[in-house]
Design an enzyme around this catalytic site. Structure first.
Site, PDB file in Angstrom:
ATOM      1  N   HIS A 102       5.793   3.745   4.308  1.00 64.19           N
ATOM      2  CA  HIS A 102       6.495   4.468   3.236  1.00 64.19           C
ATOM      3  C   HIS A 102       6.655   3.472   2.099  1.00 64.19           C
ATOM      4  O   HIS A 102       6.424   2.269   2.276  1.00 64.19           O
ATOM      5  CB  HIS A 102       7.886   4.953   3.706  1.00 64.19           C
ATOM      6  CG  HIS A 102       8.800   3.828   3.991  1.00 64.19           C
ATOM      7  ND1 HIS A 102       8.713   3.087   5.144  1.00 64.19           N
ATOM      8  CD2 HIS A 102       9.755   3.238   3.248  1.00 64.19           C
ATOM      9  CE1 HIS A 102       9.600   2.115   5.107  1.00 64.19           C
ATOM     10  NE2 HIS A 102      10.247   2.170   3.951  1.00 64.19           N
ATOM     11  N   CYS A 117      13.034   2.780   7.567  1.00 68.72           N
ATOM     12  CA  CYS A 117      12.066   1.757   7.145  1.00 68.72           C
ATOM     13  C   CYS A 117      11.151   1.325   8.286  1.00 68.72           C
ATOM     14  O   CYS A 117      10.217   0.548   8.073  1.00 68.72           O
ATOM     15  CB  CYS A 117      12.779   0.550   6.530  1.00 68.72           C
ATOM     16  SG  CYS A 117      13.272   0.831   4.809  1.00 68.72           S
ATOM     17  N   HIS A 177       5.799  -0.580   2.745  1.00 70.61           N
ATOM     18  CA  HIS A 177       6.088  -1.528   3.809  1.00 70.61           C
ATOM     19  C   HIS A 177       6.482  -0.778   5.078  1.00 70.61           C
ATOM     20  O   HIS A 177       6.634   0.438   5.107  1.00 70.61           O
ATOM     21  CB  HIS A 177       7.181  -2.528   3.409  1.00 70.61           C
ATOM     22  CG  HIS A 177       8.585  -1.994   3.408  1.00 70.61           C
ATOM     23  ND1 HIS A 177       9.689  -2.798   3.315  1.00 70.61           N
ATOM     24  CD2 HIS A 177       9.079  -0.735   3.491  1.00 70.61           C
ATOM     25  CE1 HIS A 177      10.784  -2.079   3.338  1.00 70.61           C
ATOM     26  NE2 HIS A 177      10.450  -0.826   3.445  1.00 70.61           N
ATOM     27  N   GLU A 201      15.873  -2.534  -4.025  1.00 68.79           N
ATOM     28  CA  GLU A 201      14.978  -1.690  -3.225  1.00 68.79           C
ATOM     29  C   GLU A 201      15.299  -0.217  -3.461  1.00 68.79           C
ATOM     30  O   GLU A 201      14.411   0.631  -3.459  1.00 68.79           O
ATOM     31  CB  GLU A 201      15.090  -2.026  -1.739  1.00 68.79           C
ATOM     32  CG  GLU A 201      14.028  -1.318  -0.904  1.00 68.79           C
ATOM     33  CD  GLU A 201      14.159  -1.645   0.571  1.00 68.79           C
ATOM     34  OE1 GLU A 201      13.358  -2.446   1.072  1.00 68.79           O
ATOM     35  OE2 GLU A 201      15.073  -1.106   1.215  1.00 68.79           O
ATOM     36  N   ASP A 210       2.018  -4.631  -6.788  1.00 65.55           N
ATOM     37  CA  ASP A 210       2.178  -3.252  -7.253  1.00 65.55           C
ATOM     38  C   ASP A 210       1.141  -2.329  -6.604  1.00 65.55           C
ATOM     39  O   ASP A 210      -0.061  -2.627  -6.617  1.00 65.55           O
ATOM     40  CB  ASP A 210       2.047  -3.207  -8.775  1.00 65.55           C
ATOM     41  CG  ASP A 210       2.433  -1.846  -9.341  1.00 65.55           C
ATOM     42  OD1 ASP A 210       3.305  -1.172  -8.754  1.00 65.55           O
ATOM     43  OD2 ASP A 210       1.854  -1.452 -10.372  1.00 65.55           O
ATOM     44  N   HIS A 211       1.609  -1.216  -6.011  1.00 63.30           N
ATOM     45  CA  HIS A 211       0.763  -0.245  -5.301  1.00 63.30           C
ATOM     46  C   HIS A 211       0.055  -0.860  -4.086  1.00 63.30           C
ATOM     47  O   HIS A 211      -1.034  -0.443  -3.710  1.00 63.30           O
ATOM     48  CB  HIS A 211      -0.253   0.423  -6.241  1.00 63.30           C
ATOM     49  CG  HIS A 211       0.364   1.412  -7.172  1.00 63.30           C
ATOM     50  ND1 HIS A 211       1.145   1.047  -8.238  1.00 63.30           N
ATOM     51  CD2 HIS A 211       0.331   2.767  -7.178  1.00 63.30           C
ATOM     52  CE1 HIS A 211       1.561   2.120  -8.874  1.00 63.30           C
ATOM     53  NE2 HIS A 211       1.095   3.186  -8.247  1.00 63.30           N
ATOM     54  N   HIS A 265       8.762   2.099  -1.708  1.00 60.43           N
ATOM     55  CA  HIS A 265       9.968   2.073  -2.538  1.00 60.43           C
ATOM     56  C   HIS A 265       9.565   1.756  -3.972  1.00 60.43           C
ATOM     57  O   HIS A 265       8.558   1.080  -4.198  1.00 60.43           O
ATOM     58  CB  HIS A 265      10.933   0.977  -2.071  1.00 60.43           C
ATOM     59  CG  HIS A 265      11.483   1.191  -0.702  1.00 60.43           C
ATOM     60  ND1 HIS A 265      12.555   2.011  -0.446  1.00 60.43           N
ATOM     61  CD2 HIS A 265      11.096   0.698   0.504  1.00 60.43           C
ATOM     62  CE1 HIS A 265      12.826   1.996   0.852  1.00 60.43           C
ATOM     63  NE2 HIS A 265      11.952   1.215   1.460  1.00 60.43           N
TER      64      HIS A 265
HETATM   65 NI    NI Z   1      11.735   0.819   3.440  1.00 58.68          NI
END
Ligand code: NI
Length: 137
Positions: A39, A33, A14, A126, A79-80, A41
């Site tokens: 990037h 972020c 995100h 997160e 996911d991914h 998590h």
């Molecule tokens: Ni982040």
């Protein structure tokens, strides 16, 4: 009334930013972020349902069934993936942990009801130290 929780994990990319803000302001508010090149998590999702125990099985819900619903409605879509760009239930939302938690609640409430149990809470970690929790209000 008894409560039972299923834990699932996923990873997703995100970026937290507002396009009308400068890069400096995004960095100030959203920190790392706001990285323009994305990037990810490693998220942990905890879904808690409540209801009465079925006397024949001793279960509130078969956890295999609960896991199947979470995988179908949430994990397979996120996911991914990049939450800003390709996750239908996050469309138009800033992908913060808080917004993600509420969006997952909205996706799961009905399907769980159809399976005979009541959604009690959604908890999304997160990081090890940060999580959001939602009870539908
Ligand atoms: Ni982040």
């Amino acid at each position: 009334m008894v409560y039972i929780t299923r834990r699932e994990t996923f990873n997703a990319a995100h970026r937290l930013f507002r396009s009308e803000w400068s890069e400096e302001k995004n960095l100030e508010i959203f920190g790392l972020c706001s990285n323009p090149l994305w990037h990810g998590h490693n998220y942990i999702l905890q879904v808690t349902v409540k209801g009465e125990i079925n006397p024949q099985t001793g279960f509130l819900i078969n956890l295999k069934e609960l896991s199947k619903i979470i995988k179908e409605k949430i994990i397979s879509k996120i996911d991914h993936k990049n939450m800003n760009l390709e996750v239908d239930f996050m469309k138009g939302l800033l992908p913060s942990t808080e917004n993600l938690t509420v969006a997952i609640w909205n996706e799961l409430k009905e399907p769980l009801m159809i399976s005979g149990c009541i959604l009690h809470s959604i908890k999304v970690f997160e990081t090890e130290n940060n999580y959001a929790e939602y009870f539908g209000e």
